[in-house]
Enzyme design. Sequence first.
Site, mmCIF file in Angstrom:
data_model
loop_
_atom_site.group_PDB
_atom_site.id
_atom_site.type_symbol
_atom_site.label_atom_id
_atom_site.label_comp_id
_atom_site.label_asym_id
_atom_site.label_seq_id
_atom_site.Cartn_x
_atom_site.Cartn_y
_atom_site.Cartn_z
ATOM 1 N N TYR A 147 0.812 -1.211 0.000
ATOM 2 C CA TYR A 147 0.000 0.000 0.000
ATOM 3 C C TYR A 147 0.846 1.262 0.000
ATOM 4 C CZ TYR A 147 -4.382 -2.323 -0.170
ATOM 5 O OH TYR A 147 -5.441 -3.056 -0.626
ATOM 6 N N HIS B 218 -5.164 -2.360 7.009
ATOM 7 C CA HIS B 218 -4.552 -3.385 6.170
ATOM 8 C C HIS B 218 -3.555 -4.242 6.943
ATOM 9 C CE1 HIS B 218 -6.427 -2.331 2.422
ATOM 10 N NE2 HIS B 218 -6.133 -1.060 2.601
#
Length: 761
Positions: A287, A440
């Site tokens: 990410y 996440h």
Amino acid sequence: MAFKNISKLVAILIFTVGILVSCKEQSPNSNMDQAISNEGHPNLILTKKGVSHIRQKLGQVPLFDKSLEAAKQEVDLEIGLEIEVPIPKDFSGGYTHERHKRNFLMLQKAGVLYQILNEEKYAKYVKDMLMEYEAMYKTLPVHPQTRSYARGKLFWQCLNDSNWLVYVSQAYDCIYDYLSQEERDKLENNLFRPFADFISIENPQFYNRVHNHSTWGNAAVGMIGLVMGDEDLIHRALYGIENDGLDPDAKDNDGGFIKDKEGRAGFLANLEEPFSPDGYYTEGPYYQRYAMYPFLIFAEALDNVKPELKIFEHKDGVLLKSVHALLQLSDADGEFFPLNDGQKGMSYYSRELVTAVDIAYYYGGKNPELLSIAEKQDQVLLDDTGFAVALGVNDGAIEPFVKKSINLSDGPNGNQGGVGVLRTDTVELVFKYAAQGSSHGHYDKLSFSLYDDGEEVIQDYGLARFVNIEQKGGGNYLKENTTWAKQSIAHNTIIQNETSHFEAKYEVGSKFHSDLYFFNIENPNVQIVSAKEQNAYPGTDMHRTMAIIKDEDFERPYVMDIMRVNSETKNQYDLPYYFIGQVVKTNFSYNAPKLLKPLGDKNGYQHLYLEGEGKPSGSNTMLSWLNNERFYTLTSATDNKDELLFTRIGANDPEFNLRREAALIMRRKNADNTIFASIIETHGGYSPVSELALNSNSNVSEIKVIYNNAAYTALSMTTVNDKTKLFILANEEASAQTKHNLEINGKNYEWTGPYHLIKTD
């Protein structure tokens, strides 16, 4: 010609008045009262000066020319087709989703082609498509797919709408002067401002938080604001929405907190909170790679239009540091380590990293090491930064990018754990002792993964998702990401009583992090990292130490792994090793069940088939396997009461969403204070051509824990040639200056520092 000049003058006057009128809310710490650069367009990623320089050098800078020709061929092909702006209806990977995604990529490329080649067909293509979007957007409802916490209009989530606006703002900037004032007014009033308002004011739960989603939203609103000279939008991008009505402690349904700890939002808050001072991004490399595009492209635009903000100096230059940190978090092949949610195979060849490398080179002092990455990427941005990189490559200024052993702190102040990477010429060990990693994050404190020449040896699973493959859950996260990939048993770390760390509760896990005990790479032959975890299980402390050791008695560097556990209660402990390859040999017998059954019924155990069950044949357990024509051996000190479990991922997975991969789990029951100690070797090789196996056997004959208490742990290892090594770890004093004296089996050992490694034969 005179008419055009008068029109431009009028436009500038209107533009200036608009700025004065729109400057309503100012941050006390900002310089927003300074006028936006009035040098004209383009001014986001291309500048007038840069365009002039590029045009003069066309045909003389091969890497730039190659990138330009590739973009030209792609866009020319699209221009030859009918413009298509379909009514949105699909998830990721579906036709309408992919069509709108391709449209914004083509618009951006067409815009820069217009500036560089000065061919009207590209400007007309951009204008015609934008007018199609203007006509549709005025009456476009919210996307029909309802899965997202923040539904978009062109796409199923506001995140992808923001992707669209980030790219399209660049295209608009490039053709701004090509359009008439009437055409600009039409686009801005009916498309761009409503679009920016929708993803921000109308969706504060998406926009006003600290997350990679919000970074895209902030950049989208800010970049279109820069093109239009709209100070309200720029302010909103930098500082978020004031009085948004959101609960400051609220969470979205993705598990992420809305704002940072100070209640701030906006682009600057997203620079402050997720990045550590070392440039590590708390959500993980996958990410970080995704977020680098909006972070850096918006920063480039801000530096061009509002240089007084000195955005690349913010937080001690963290954006530029982050590029180097991210490159260090890739394996020998350039693929990012799949920490937290991460798709395997994502690498620095992605378009986001082309952007990152080019911008970091241009704004970061033109580090020649970055040119070696750019040369491998074999493409550059079609802007001022990409041209500078291409010139550097052309001038032969390249130096190799050196991947080294590195410790990257986590948390905004660098005090929330981190990630340690140990490297030799061939072996890479990734040790995770970081914070939760936002929504996440995975529940895997003190976990590790191991690579050999860029190939996984002991793997981290990564995410459970088929990105942009519509047939698999609309290309989105699968339920197995929660039931398997995030659970602790999916990782190479200790699991207590078949329960994940923090019971896999985000609210609990996000409060804690592991702590670095020490990281030492001063001796190139003994690179070592050690960390402690005290909160994953109440009343239980974990301390793991891992090292890569070069030894003349071993063919290749080996890995030492020591996991100490101290608990107030007796528990069952599982320690899995997810090895990649084919089992070659074990030194223990095991029973293979005739009927495969899940190992458990929850916390990820329901996804593991039990394929074999045995017990140690002695004080050591050995497993050898073959992968990519090389042999590997795991040797562990075990107890005769331990259980050895061969497992394979795939149980309770009727749609085959999970990879069928194997693990050896060492299980120890009814233990409070205990220790797991192992050696992992890389050795020999097998040629399928010559059909010869060389050095296929382990070099370790015995590994033994010979001393263990609160203060010290000592491990001895004996090779097949009767060479003995002794490793002593100080468990409570990590200072490199502290002197130690310890007697083991009647022999006295003295050393300075947290560890001691010697040959005792």
